[in-house]
Design an enzyme around this catalytic site. Structure first.
Site, PDB file in Angstrom:
ATOM      1  N   THR A  45     -17.645  19.333 -34.153  1.00  0.00           N
ATOM      2  CA  THR A  45     -17.470  18.701 -33.487  1.00  0.00           C
ATOM      3  C   THR A  45     -17.580  17.505 -34.010  1.00  0.00           C
ATOM      4  O   THR A  45     -17.799  17.312 -35.151  1.00  0.00           O
ATOM      5  CB  THR A  45     -18.681  18.818 -32.498  1.00  0.00           C
ATOM      6  N   LEU A 109     -22.549  19.208 -36.584  1.00  0.00           N
ATOM      7  CA  LEU A 109     -23.455  17.906 -35.454  1.00  0.00           C
ATOM      8  C   LEU A 109     -23.543  16.506 -36.421  1.00  0.00           C
ATOM      9  O   LEU A 109     -24.420  16.842 -37.302  1.00  0.00           O
ATOM     10  CB  LEU A 109     -24.638  18.733 -34.767  1.00  0.00           C
ATOM     11  N   VAL A 140     -24.774  19.126 -40.573  1.00  0.00           N
ATOM     12  CA  VAL A 140     -25.236  17.970 -40.172  1.00  0.00           C
ATOM     13  C   VAL A 140     -23.847  16.968 -40.454  1.00  0.00           C
ATOM     14  O   VAL A 140     -23.495  17.304 -41.794  1.00  0.00           O
ATOM     15  CB  VAL A 140     -26.787  17.633 -40.523  1.00  0.00           C
ATOM     16  N   LYS A 141     -23.258  16.202 -39.730  1.00  0.00           N
ATOM     17  CA  LYS A 141     -21.778  15.577 -40.606  1.00  0.00           C
ATOM     18  C   LYS A 141     -22.624  13.679 -40.491  1.00  0.00           C
ATOM     19  O   LYS A 141     -23.372  13.635 -39.991  1.00  0.00           O
ATOM     20  CB  LYS A 141     -20.944  15.432 -39.139  1.00  0.00           C
ATOM     21  N   ILE A 142     -22.778  14.006 -41.883  1.00  0.00           N
ATOM     22  CA  ILE A 142     -22.513  11.895 -42.298  1.00  0.00           C
ATOM     23  C   ILE A 142     -21.469  11.712 -42.744  1.00  0.00           C
ATOM     24  O   ILE A 142     -19.918  12.348 -43.369  1.00  0.00           O
ATOM     25  CB  ILE A 142     -23.954  12.250 -43.313  1.00  0.00           C
TER      26      ILE A 142
END
Length: 373
Positions: A45, A109, A140-142
């Site tokens: 996402t 996310l 977790v997207k960075i």
């Protein structure tokens, strides 16, 4: 045949992830069907995807109304709406996550894109998202901005699983992999079991072709025009070669002996933007074992319908193709395209797009909360 083609892609070692998530997909059972029937083993996402989902507010109405009644701020409401979707998706993929020992069954996310230039705040946000979702199969997207590289290392050292996104150049990809190894070493020093640390690196494909093609067409020579549609795949094949080089040698072997896993390459932006190109080219031409391909549903369905696996000399479509890819990239540069500038523009535009979608998301939720009062 659809199942056969997607099954063959899976058997070739490619993890099929869907580049979309919405409450409607969850409520309707559509995501469940994609898992059961289309070999989908993960979901990604981003703020743009959530903004599009919230634009069709029907399935979110009751939660938005309740949040408004409780006096939640718009920011808190946005977080809660996203978290509920991600939690439900994580639950759907939990069995896949268990069966794959944590490799697949993942839901990503993204951190607030406005934090892309603030490493410390990004880490705080990553910890907050992990705690809010509370599911072990969360990524977790960075974003892979230079300012965010220390945040990637720090989050991994804390044992947070990370999907590094918005990677466009091989140079930046090498920096991302270095940040991953730094994170593993810090985790090891801090007593975090390396078997529990997972990461993917999202290398973008079609956006490279869009930007390079635009510049080739502006140059307009026969040589330049003949190179259209070649940059994205060549750049990705060079990235894969960098991956092979990084996860070898003494430094990596020491970590692997302690249970570390490679940071898998994830091919992102694999929906074809130019209708003149084959609609499955970014799947077929990048099929190699141990990678992820995160596809919009249109690309997934296209491959299911008529996709094929390219075999080069009896092998896959990527391994051993770096010299050929280097020739393509060198030819594009010789034609007059400044690739360093291309990658800088794409990274900046990628962060800006997500920031605009983030603002749009808050505006949509804010209007909905006002209407519910």
């Amino acid at each position: 045949m659809a199942d056969d083609r997607l099954a063959a892609l899976t058997a070739a070692g490619v993890s099929i992830w869907l580049d979309d998530l919405s409450r409607d997909r969850l409520v309707s059972g559509d995501l469940r069907r994609l898992i059961d029937d289309k070999h989908v083993v993960g979901v990604t996402t981003n703020p743009t995807i959530f903004a599009a989902a919230l634009a069709h507010r029907g399935v979110y109405t009751s939660q938005i109304r309740e949040l408004a009644r409780r006096g939640a701020t718009v920011g808190d409401a946005v977080r809660k709406l996203m978290v509920v979707d991600v939690q439900q998706a994580c639950e759907l993929f939990h069995g896949v996550w268990e069966a794959s020992n944590g490799v697949d069954g993942r839901v990503s996310l993204e951190v607030n894109p406005d934090l892309a230039g603030d490493s410390e705040a990004t880490v705080v946000e990553a910890v907050s998202l992990m705690r809010a979702v509370g599911c072990p199969n969360l990524y977790v997207k960075i974003p892979a901005t230079r300012a965010s590289l220390p945040a990637i290392t720090e989050a991994l050292a804390l044992g947070i699983d990370i999907n590094v996104t918005l990677i466009f150049s091989v140079e930046r990809y090498r920096e991302v992999m270095a940040a991953y190894l730094d994170g593993l070493e810090r985790a090891l020093d801090d007593g975090v079991p390396l078997t529990s640390v997972h990461s993917v690196a999202s290398f973008f494909v079609s956006r490279v072709d869009v930007e390079v093609d635009k510049r080739l067409e502006k140059i307009g020579s026969d040589e330049a025009l003949a190179l259209r549609g070649m940059a994205g795949i060549a750049n990705s094949r060079l990235a894969y070669q960098a991956f092979r080089e990084t996860f070898a040698g003494r430094r990596w072997e020491r970590l692997a002996a302690k249970g570390a896993r490679v940071q898998r390459p994830l091919w992102a932006s694999t929906g074809v933007k130019n209708p003149a190109y084959p609609d499955t080219m970014y799947v077929t031409e990048l099929a190699v074992s141990g990678t992820v391909n995160t596809m919009p549903e249109a690309t997934l369905n296209a491959f299911a319908d008529h996709g094929s696996l390219r075999r080069a000399d009896g092998g896959d479509a990527v391994t051993g193709r770096a010299p050929e890819a280097r020739e393509v990239i060198d030819a594009i540069a010789a034609a007059g395209v400044d690739l360093s500038e291309v990658f800088t523009v794409l990274e900046r535009d990628g962060v800006d797009r997500f920031a605009r979608s983030w603002a749009e998301l808050h505006e949509t939720v804010g209007r909905s909360m006002e209407a519910a009062e």
